[in-house]
Enzyme design. Structure first.
Site, PDB file in Angstrom:
ATOM      1  N   LYS A  44       0.750  -1.110   0.127  1.00 23.03           N
ATOM      2  CA  LYS A  44       0.086   0.050  -0.007  1.00 23.03           C
ATOM      3  C   LYS A  44       0.781   1.174   0.114  1.00 23.03           C
ATOM      4  O   LYS A  44       0.292   2.519   0.061  1.00 23.03           O
ATOM      5  CB  LYS A  44      -0.817   0.172   1.183  1.00 23.03           C
ATOM      6  N   LYS A  46       2.662   2.208   2.273  1.00 29.96           N
ATOM      7  CA  LYS A  46       2.647   2.952   3.586  1.00 29.96           C
ATOM      8  C   LYS A  46       3.496   2.188   4.465  1.00 29.96           C
ATOM      9  O   LYS A  46       3.792   1.153   4.503  1.00 29.96           O
ATOM     10  CB  LYS A  46       1.113   2.651   4.244  1.00 29.96           C
TER      11      LYS A  46
HETATM   12  N1  C2G Z   1     -10.347   6.700   9.053  1.00 26.49           N
HETATM   13  C1  C2G Z   1     -11.708   8.150   9.566  1.00 26.49           C
HETATM   14  N2  C2G Z   1     -11.396   9.199   9.690  1.00 26.49           N
HETATM   15  C2  C2G Z   1     -10.033   9.439   9.946  1.00 26.49           C
HETATM   16  C3  C2G Z   1      -8.877   8.716   9.585  1.00 26.49           C
HETATM   17  C4  C2G Z   1      -9.383   7.338   9.031  1.00 26.49           C
HETATM   18  O1  C2G Z   1     -12.728   7.783   9.105  1.00 26.49           O
HETATM   19  N3  C2G Z   1      -9.659  10.953  10.191  1.00 26.49           N
HETATM   20  C5  C2G Z   1     -11.011   5.445   8.521  1.00 26.49           C
HETATM   21  C6  C2G Z   1     -10.527   5.316   7.142  1.00 26.49           C
HETATM   22  O2  C2G Z   1     -11.493   5.618   6.336  1.00 26.49           O
HETATM   23  C7  C2G Z   1     -10.398   3.578   7.316  1.00 26.49           C
HETATM   24  C8  C2G Z   1     -10.172   3.411   8.714  1.00 26.49           C
HETATM   25  O3  C2G Z   1     -10.341   4.565   9.487  1.00 26.49           O
HETATM   26  O4  C2G Z   1     -11.670   3.102   6.988  1.00 26.49           O
HETATM   27  C9  C2G Z   1      -8.740   3.122   8.898  1.00 26.49           C
HETATM   28  O5  C2G Z   1      -7.721   3.908   8.125  1.00 26.49           O
HETATM   29  P1  C2G Z   1      -6.410   3.797   7.590  1.00 26.49           P
HETATM   30  O6  C2G Z   1      -5.508   3.002   8.840  1.00 26.49           O
HETATM   31  O7  C2G Z   1      -5.716   4.900   7.086  1.00 26.49           O
HETATM   32  O8  C2G Z   1      -6.512   2.639   6.512  1.00 26.49           O
HETATM   33  P2  C2G Z   1      -6.279   2.467   5.102  1.00 26.49           P
HETATM   34  O9  C2G Z   1      -4.777   2.843   4.951  1.00 26.49           O
HETATM   35  O10 C2G Z   1      -7.090   3.420   4.173  1.00 26.49           O
HETATM   36  O11 C2G Z   1      -6.484   1.096   4.815  1.00 26.49           O
HETATM   37  O12 C2G Z   1      -8.124  -2.569   2.253  1.00 26.49           O
HETATM   38  C10 C2G Z   1      -8.306  -1.399   2.766  1.00 26.49           C
HETATM   39  C11 C2G Z   1      -7.297  -0.689   3.629  1.00 26.49           C
HETATM   40  O13 C2G Z   1      -6.391  -1.591   4.294  1.00 26.49           O
HETATM   41  C12 C2G Z   1      -7.685   0.471   3.904  1.00 26.49           C
END
Ligand code: C2G
Length: 127
Positions: A44, A46
């Site tokens: 990803k 990340k």
């Molecule tokens: N999130 C949120 N508000 C934020 C930050 C994050 O609602 N201010 C939500 C994201 O939309 C996501 C969840 O928290 O649904 C986890 O965020 P991340 O760890 O950044 O997830 P991500 O890297 O987007 O991974 O297969 C899907 C991916 O693994 C999603």
């Protein structure tokens, strides 16, 4: 029993994550979090501050989370939905539409992303 699943890295856990987990859990009776492994995070593009094991430990301490499983690739979601008899798939709205293919297997709900906080912002502000 209604099972909900959501996916993510959940690094440097913050209140935006909690708001997502809280609302996701409220949609059913049991919440599974598929947590991105360190290897999948590389896919990803990340890099998490905390290791998978530490991010898992933290998530398992949250009252809204019933089970944490590893997210190892983009392709596992259909299998997860079937394996865990998932009724509802939930993601934050930054993913709106990305996982609509799951609508054939379960309900797909995108919850509004919490504004004003993100792991990236925390890292940048600390620099
Ligand atoms: N999130 C949120 N508000 C934020 C930050 C994050 O609602 N201010 C939500 C994201 O939309 C996501 C969840 O928290 O649904 C986890 O965020 P991340 O760890 O950044 O997830 P991500 O890297 O987007 O991974 O297969 C899907 C991916 O693994 C999603």
């Amino acid at each position: 029993m209604k099972t909900v699943i959501t996916y993510g890295t959940f690094d440097l856990l913050h209140w935006g994550h909690i708001e997502l987990l809280k609302r996701a859990r409220a949609l059913g009776d049991y919440l599974i979090v598929a947590l991105s492994t360190d290897e999948f995070n590389r896919i990803k593009h990340k890099e998490a501050f905390h290791s998978y094991e530490h991010r898992k430990l933290i998530l398992e301490a949250i009252r809204y989370v019933d089970k944490v499983i590893p997210e190892e690739n983009w392709e596992q979601k259909v299998n997860d939905v079937e394996k865990y008899h998932v009724d509802i798939f939930v993601m934050g709205s930054d993913w709106e539409g990305e996982f609509d293919f799951l609508k054939g297997y379960c309900e797909v709900i995108y919850l509004s992303r919490t504004e004003g906080i993100s792991t990236t912002q925390i890292k940048d502000d600390l620099k």
